[in-house]
Design a protein around this motif. Structure first.
Motif, short mmCIF file in Angstrom:
data_model
loop_
_atom_site.label_atom_id
_atom_site.label_comp_id
_atom_site.label_asym_id
_atom_site.label_seq_id
_atom_site.Cartn_x
_atom_site.Cartn_y
_atom_site.Cartn_z
N UNK A 58 0.82 -1.22 0.00
CA UNK A 58 0.00 0.00 0.00
C UNK A 58 0.85 1.26 0.00
N UNK A 59 2.14 1.10 -0.13
CA UNK A 59 3.06 2.22 -0.14
C UNK A 59 4.21 1.90 -1.07
N UNK A 60 4.76 2.93 -1.69
CA UNK A 60 5.92 2.73 -2.54
C UNK A 60 6.60 4.08 -2.77
N UNK A 61 7.69 4.03 -3.50
CA UNK A 61 8.40 5.23 -3.91
C UNK A 61 8.73 5.07 -5.39
N UNK A 62 8.43 6.10 -6.15
CA UNK A 62 8.84 6.14 -7.55
C UNK A 62 10.06 7.04 -7.64
N UNK A 63 11.07 6.56 -8.36
CA UNK A 63 12.31 7.33 -8.49
C UNK A 63 12.50 7.75 -9.94
#
Length: 172
Positions: A58-63
């Motif tokens: 339910x959480x992430x990081x896009x780089x």
């Protein structure tokens, strides 16, 4: 000529590069939450934090990754609510190195993140922004965020109280 920038989801193997990016952002801008040298995670601790974040689903990081070397030059983190009553909402944090602003990277990060959020059933995206951060405010408004409120004197930056806008976007 601008550098080619690729947007992708972070992996735990990015821990050291992500930590380097965050420390650079802490140094070069007063608009991020942490002050220079306040970030104390080790690369191993950052890896564990990324593993824990990604494990929720339910959480992430896009780089944003620039050029052939794959240097991380920006990110957009999305953290979904964990309790039943707030599972439909997520909090966002974005940071882009100064040398890479104004190239559409922020807009691209938002587009990828929003597609991801919709696929997971999120309905509400939230963020805060310092009221004098005109460039970020303009980006958020272009992305469909609306100012919902003002957090008076919510931060202290360089010894001065700073107000923040509380902003949100509803996904239909």
């Amino acid at each position: 000529m601008s550098t080619v920038v690729h947007i992708r989801e972070i992996t735990p193997d990015d821990a050291e590069a992500f930590l380097t990016l965050c420390k650079r952002l802490d140094q070069e801008t007063r608009f991020m939450l942490l002050e220079p040298d306040e970030r104390t995670l080790t690369p191993d601790e950052q890896r564990q934090a990324l593993e824990n974040l990604l494990a929720t689903g339910r959480s992430t990081i896009f780089v944003a990754e620039a050029g052939q070397g794959g240097e991380l030059v920006g990110y957009l983190a999305i953290k979904g609510g964990t309790y039943r009553r707030e599972r439909q909402r997520a909090t966002l944090v974005i940071g882009i190195l100064q040398a890479f602003t104004g190239q559409g990277i922020g807009s691209r990060l938002f587009q990828v993140m929003e597609r991801w959020a919709r696929q997971r059933g999120f309905h509400r995206l939230e963020l805060t922004v310092m009221v004098h951060n005109q460039r970020a405010l303009a980006l958020y408004l272009r992305q469909g965020f609306m100012i919902e409120g003002l957090r008076h004197q919510s931060l202290v930056v360089d010894g001065q109280y700073v107000d923040e806008y509380y902003m949100a976007k509803l996904l239909e």
